[in-house]
Design an enzyme around this catalytic site. Structure first.
Site, PDB file in Angstrom:
ATOM      1  N   HIS A 133      20.835 -56.764  67.450  1.00  0.00           N
ATOM      2  CA  HIS A 133      19.812 -57.152  66.477  1.00  0.00           C
ATOM      3  C   HIS A 133      19.593 -58.660  66.440  1.00  0.00           C
ATOM      4  O   HIS A 133      18.981 -59.182  65.516  1.00  0.00           O
ATOM      5  CB  HIS A 133      20.193 -56.648  65.084  1.00  0.00           C
ATOM      6  CG  HIS A 133      19.019 -56.417  64.182  1.00  0.00           C
ATOM      7  ND1 HIS A 133      18.202 -55.323  64.297  1.00  0.00           N
ATOM      8  CD2 HIS A 133      18.515 -57.138  63.163  1.00  0.00           C
ATOM      9  CE1 HIS A 133      17.253 -55.384  63.385  1.00  0.00           C
ATOM     10  NE2 HIS A 133      17.415 -56.475  62.677  1.00  0.00           N
ATOM     11  N   ASP A 198      19.914 -56.238  54.062  1.00  0.00           N
ATOM     12  CA  ASP A 198      18.777 -55.383  53.699  1.00  0.00           C
ATOM     13  C   ASP A 198      18.619 -54.193  54.638  1.00  0.00           C
ATOM     14  O   ASP A 198      18.083 -53.159  54.239  1.00  0.00           O
ATOM     15  CB  ASP A 198      17.478 -56.203  53.700  1.00  0.00           C
ATOM     16  CG  ASP A 198      17.395 -57.144  52.516  1.00  0.00           C
ATOM     17  OD1 ASP A 198      17.911 -56.787  51.433  1.00  0.00           O
ATOM     18  OD2 ASP A 198      16.833 -58.242  52.661  1.00  0.00           O
ATOM     19  N   GLU A 313      16.028 -60.432  44.623  1.00  0.00           N
ATOM     20  CA  GLU A 313      15.344 -61.002  45.777  1.00  0.00           C
ATOM     21  C   GLU A 313      13.934 -61.393  45.357  1.00  0.00           C
ATOM     22  O   GLU A 313      13.502 -61.144  44.230  1.00  0.00           O
ATOM     23  CB  GLU A 313      15.299 -60.026  46.966  1.00  0.00           C
ATOM     24  CG  GLU A 313      16.624 -59.854  47.682  1.00  0.00           C
ATOM     25  CD  GLU A 313      16.494 -59.196  49.047  1.00  0.00           C
ATOM     26  OE1 GLU A 313      15.346 -59.011  49.526  1.00  0.00           O
ATOM     27  OE2 GLU A 313      17.533 -58.863  49.648  1.00  0.00           O
TER      28      GLU A 313
END
Length: 583
Positions: A133, A198, A313
């Site tokens: 990732h 997340d 957030e």
């Protein structure tokens, strides 16, 4: 002072060089000593033919494959398998390895590293790869060896009452385990880690090598703050169990250490009681200063557990119709999504404040907050608790929405978006993402320079912006953040879609934004620089000196994580420090 430091480093350097043979002997005998035992079967000859490295380097890997039983496969350049391994999430850099290890145990990883460390090779490098990732090739190894950590999945052990060494509940997971699998296993015991990212389809070792940041970080710190113990294979091939009290220098170096000091093969993570449900709230703002004030107020009350959100957030939303932008980039609830869509259409909401915001604001902002609860808590007391937490905030009242979901669904909220994008063949596209930390004292200037000017109004993709507390980050770790008590994570998560701007123009915009960030004393999160001076500026003088010394201690041949582009393979890390200290 500089001369004193240089003299000290020279002493350390000389001692390390004299001790190096003993260290390598302890890590394993030299590979060249065993080359006469090399397998000469037809299978071995076929492997040799497919190796694209220099002859001596090929023999090192062939020995491991055929005489030591490592699950190592060679790759030919530009074949489909080589191209697949050279890909990462960013789809920006493509560095093809010469071979891939699919380990079934930590001993295979250690065997590989020991062989490379004790050889005379000046080229071979090793990169651990989870799901890949990374954005800029950080998990790649050009003509080196990639370790596919995913083959060591399925090793999750939940200890709800701790054990003889630790009285606290914890989960022990392999470095290649996905966080979503960790969550599913711990929820069976009514427990969960307290800090997340997340997106849950990332590996334990991958996020702990960086920090692991999300909306819980303001309260519990990043994921690296919840690690109790790790098993690490160092750059000399030693398998070390470390913690804050046992081998602490390695422990804190590896946490946030960008993979430079060792490969995380196992980690123990603290667990806490998990709520059954989550009240998920979104509220819109048109004024950045008000938005900033409210966010910082929410994260300042972390000790008041009853009246503090568990997650905070924020998002920047360019006032356009792009479905990948802002609010709709992560689906919330049908009613809320429809109401926000109406703001950017000709049918403005009836509320005059909301109408004025939609008509005049180039940029809108929305707060996202959540509080966990159990089914037994449902009732007037829960509603009053939430109302009390929202009462001091100054969002647009007609544009506040809430929904109740399971704890698992909330934490795994990005997965539905992933499935949707995959179905549209929009998931496997280049991702020129940029993650930065901006000091709170500079975030208003950053808003005026970047959100209001540099970011194009047609921007597609989420932009996250939310504050974090510095005192929740352990200064002993290798993670780098601004030196202010409050700083902001700002994440530009755009995708290079076929119908959108070109990839290079997006990268150029990222470079301009990063320059603004650095001018404001910000830091690059998930960094990759091309010059040593950039790395020195990133770490700062004191932390850079410690980082180089730890590299020499735990990976003296600069074998590990070459994709970060910090230390050259054929140069001793201390040589760099000595050169600059004596100048």
């Amino acid at each position: 002072m500089v001369r004193t430091l240089a003299a000290l480093l020279l002493t350390i350097h000389s001692q390390a060089r004299s001790e190096a043979p003993a260290l390598l002997q302890g890590a394993g005998a030299g590979v060249e000593d065993h080359l006469l035992q090399l397998d000469t079967t037809p299978a071995a000859a076929a492997a040799s033919a497919s190796c694209v490295l220099e002859n001596a380097d090929c023999k090192i890997l062939e020995l491991l494959q055929h005489n030591h039983g490592l699950h190592l496969s060679f790759l030919q350049e530009n074949t489909s398998s080589a191209v697949a391994v050279s890909r990462d999430w960013g789809l920006i850099k493509h560095l093809q390895p010469a071979a891939v290890l699919h380990p079934t145990s930590v001993h295979e990883i250690a065997e590989l590293i020991r062989a490379v460390a004790s050889s005379s090779s000046t080229n071979l490098t090793i990169a651990a790869k989870g799901v890949g990732h990374s954005i800029n090739g950080q998990s790649q190894a050009d003509k080196g060896v990639v370790i596919e950590m995913s083959t060591m999945k399925g090793m999750v052990k939940v200890m709800p009452y701790g054990d003889e060494d630790c009285a606290l509940p914890f989960v022990e997971a392999s470095g290649g385990e996905l966080w979503v699998d960790v969550l599913q296993a711990t929820l069976k015991e009514g427990l969960a880690p307290n800090s997340w990212t997340d997106y849950l389809y990332l590996t334990v070792g991958g996020t702990l090598s960086n920090a692991g940041v999300s909306g819980q970080t303001f309260r519990h710190g990043p994921q690296i703050s919840s690690v109790l113990q790790m098993e690490v294979v160092t750059g000399t091939g030693q398998i070390v169990t470390c913690s804050a009290s046992k081998q602490p220098e390695l422990f804190f170096a590896v946490l946030g250490g960008l993979g430079q000091f060792g490969i995380i093969t196992k980690a123990r993570i603290l667990l806490v009681p998990a709520p059954q449900k989550v009240r998920w709230i979104r509220a819109m703002y048109s004024d950045f200063e008000v938005f900033k004030r409210d966010q910082e107020m929410l994260i300042s009350e972390v000790e008041d557990q009853l009246h503090t959100f568990d997650y905070v957030e924020g998002f920047v939303m360019m006032n356009n119709q792009d479905p990948t932008n802002g609010w709709k980039s992560v689906p919330f609830s049908p009613d809320a999504d429809q109401a926000v869509s109406a703001m950017s259409s000709s049918t403005l909401p009836a509320d005059p404040d909301a109408a004025a915001a939609a008509a005049s604001s180039r940029v809108l902002y929305y707060l996202e907050a959540a509080v966990g609860y159990n089914l037994a808590d449902v009732g007037p007391a829960l509603e009053k608790r939430v109302e009390k937490m929202l009462a001091p905030l100054s969002f647009i009242r007609s544009l506040m929405f809430s929904t109740d979901v399971s704890y698992f669904k909330f934490l795994n909220r990005i997965h539905d978006l992933e499935l949707s994008l995959r179905a549209q063949q929009l998931w496997d596209v280049p991702h020129p993402w940029l993650n930065i930390f901006v000091p709170a004292s500079s975030i208003t200037t950053f808003d005026s320079l970047v959100f209001q000017q540099l970011v194009p109004v047609e921007y597609g993709g989420p932009i996250l912006v939310y504050p974090l507390n510095r005192n929740k980050w352990d200064r002993r770790t290798a993670a780098v953040v601004p030196d202010e008590e409050v700083f902001y994570l700002v994440a530009f998560l755009r995708n290079a879609l076929p119908s959108g701007p070109g990839l290079q123009s997006m990268l150029d915009e990222n470079a301009r934004i990063l320059r603004v960030c650095e001018d404001l004393n910000g830091k690059h999160y998930l960094p990759r620089y091309t010059e040593e001076e950039q790395w020195k500026r990133h770490f700062g003088s004191e932390k850079w000196t410690a980082f180089v010394q730890q590299k020499h201690m735990f990976d003296p041949h600069a074998i590990l994580a070459p994709g970060q582009n910090i230390f050259p393979r054929n140069q001793n890390p201390l040589d760099q420090l000595l050169l600059h200290s004596s100048a």
